[in-house]
Enzyme design. Structure first.
Site, PDB file in Angstrom:
ATOM      1  NE  ARG A  63      -2.086  -5.878   5.462  1.00 20.47           N
ATOM      2  CZ  ARG A  63      -1.843  -4.561   5.527  1.00 20.47           C
ATOM      3  NH1 ARG A  63      -2.050  -3.799   4.470  1.00 20.47           N
ATOM      4  NH2 ARG A  63      -1.425  -4.008   6.646  1.00 20.47           N
ATOM      5  CG  PHE A  89      -4.887   3.068   2.811  1.00 19.28           C
ATOM      6  CD1 PHE A  89      -5.028   1.890   3.523  1.00 19.28           C
ATOM      7  CD2 PHE A  89      -4.497   4.207   3.486  1.00 19.28           C
ATOM      8  CE1 PHE A  89      -4.771   1.839   4.882  1.00 19.28           C
ATOM      9  CE2 PHE A  89      -4.240   4.164   4.849  1.00 19.28           C
ATOM     10  CZ  PHE A  89      -4.383   2.980   5.552  1.00 19.28           C
ATOM     11  CG  ASP A 100      -0.237   6.118  -0.805  1.00 15.70           C
ATOM     12  OD1 ASP A 100       0.908   5.758  -0.454  1.00 15.70           O
ATOM     13  OD2 ASP A 100      -1.170   6.271   0.004  1.00 15.70           O
ATOM     14  CE1 TYR A 148       2.755   3.344   8.654  1.00 17.62           C
ATOM     15  CE2 TYR A 148       3.298   5.666   8.869  1.00 17.62           C
ATOM     16  CZ  TYR A 148       2.385   4.682   8.564  1.00 17.62           C
ATOM     17  OH  TYR A 148       1.124   5.030   8.147  1.00 17.62           O
ATOM     18  CE  LYS A 149       1.674   0.745   5.240  1.00 10.37           C
ATOM     19  NZ  LYS A 149       1.411   2.088   5.795  1.00 10.37           N
TER      20      LYS A 149
END
Length: 409
Positions: A368, A126, A196, A221-222
């Site tokens: 995705r 990422f 992560d 928030y995921k």
């Protein structure tokens, strides 16, 4: 051969998590496959924030730091997240953003590992993780960021490495690292690990204690459904806490924050990694999402997520769509997402969104789709595949309105 609609409806009827869907606000007519970017809103958030605004803030005012234990919320919510990721009590705290937490742990880890100065990471990980590491490299003389392809990571772990920094589940491909194996190899070479878990926590089984992990971060928030911009969290194994000092020495990490001393003295334990005043509205919204996760059997939930992924893959490939699967087929080797590559991925995804199937695009060519098992049905995965296949067969993505690029993808 892909299952029929009747078969997937039977799976939904037998789903032990089916009732969880009613605990979320989901717009009618939408199949939401972007919970790996922003989770859906738990219904409990509405009343919780109304209470916070009307009672804890408007009425309690500054007294609510004590009366409603605002001051204890980072540790309290952190402890709840810790139970989701196999951490021990007192090893997780909610603070800041993922990027800020990465910075804190990278610098603290490097200081602990001196004179070693190499941060080893994965090429294609990422980007913000790499950006933060590059920022540390520009600030601290001698620090080297070394990024290698995933299949070269094991060979690159040597005695020069101070910190192995990896995202457990790759944001783009969904490929998942073997945390325990890589951590053991890093330790054998004298390196620390920093994981992560933004695409792992709440989606796949995580056991930081069993893996022997040293440090970790994750967003709220995921899959934890904390809301846009929800605060992040960080993990420091207890054995390392007193040996590490945050480079952001703010008052909330002070041994006596309300003594207002002129000099900084870090507190003991995980709270030394706090910095500034916690954002109470977003932190308490996050707690609602975390509380929902605490109600479920996490391994069983993750199993459902993988069945959703496999169903989507099977249905898409049975249709002969000409898409290239990017995500590993082996459920043990992937997160709770499926990525397909296509040269016109951006336009295809916009056409899907226009029909109410919301996934996202990742440059340069990836469609995705995230599968959040708390609120997604098997029928959703089946219908999403049917929608994608129809868009490809009819060429609907070629409409000019689907070509325009937006700032957020």
């Amino acid at each position: 051969m892909s299952p029929t609609l009747a078969e997937v409806r039977a799976w939904d009827a037998a789903d032990p998590f089916a009732a969880m869907r009613e605990r979320f606000d989901l717009p009618a007519g939408v199949i939401y496959l972007d919970g790996n970017s922003l989770g859906a809103a738990p219904r409990a958030v509405h009343q919780r924030l109304r209470d916070v605004l009307a009672t804890e803030w408007a009425e309690g005012l500054v007294r609510s730091w004590n009366r409603h234990d605002w001051i204890g919320a980072p540790a309290r919510v952190g402890a709840k997240i810790g139970r989701l990721i196999g951490a021990q009590p007192g090893e997780v705290i909610v603070a800041d953003s993922t990027s800020v937490d990465l910075f804190k742990l990278i610098v603290a880890g490097l200081q602990r590992q001196a004179p070693r100065q190499v941060i080893l990471t994965e090429a294609g990980d990422f980007p913000t993780d790499g950006y933060v590491a590059q920022g540390v490299q520009s600030l601290l003389p001698g620090v080297i960021v070394r990024a290698v392809p995933p299949d070269q990571l094991a060979a690159a772990i040597d005695e020069s490495v101070a910190l192995l920094m990896l995202t457990e589940v790759n944001y783009r491909t969904g490929a998942r690292h073997d945390m325990a194996a890589l951590t053991a190899q890093a330790h054998a070479a004298g390196a620390l690990t920093l994981w992560d878990l933004s695409h792992s926590a709440g989606a796949v089984p995580v056991d930081l204690t069993r893996a022997g992990a040293d440090l970790a971060v994750g967003c709220g928030y995921k899959y934890l459904n904390g809301g846009p911009g929800a605060p992040a969290w960080l993990y420091v194994a207890r054995r390392l806490q007193d040996a590490l000092v945050s480079p952001l020495t703010g008052w909330m990490g002070h041994a006596e924050p309300f003594a207002f001393d002129g000099d900084y003295r870090p507190t003991v334990g995980i709270e030394r990694f706090l910095c500034g005043t916690p954002p109470m509205l977003s932190l308490l919204a996050l707690e609602c999402g975390v509380d929902l996760m605490a109600e479920v059997d996490l391994p069983a939930l993750a199993g459902k997520g993988q069945r959703l992924c496999s169903l989507f893959i099977d249905c898409v490939e049975a249709g002969g769509a000409g898409l290239a699967l990017v995500t590993p087929r082996d459920p043990a080797a992937r997160g709770s997402q499926v990525s397909f590559a296509h040269p016109e991925a951006w336009a295809i995804m916009q056409a899907m969104i226009d029909r109410g199937v919301i996934g996202d695009f990742r440059a340069p060519d990836v469609l995705r789709c995230g599968f959040t098992p708390l609120y997604l049905r098997y029928e959703d995965a089946w219908r999403a595949a049917e929608t994608l296949l129809d868009i490809l067969e009819t060429g609907a993505w070629r409409e000019p309105r689907f070509q325009a690029r937006s700032r957020v993808t």
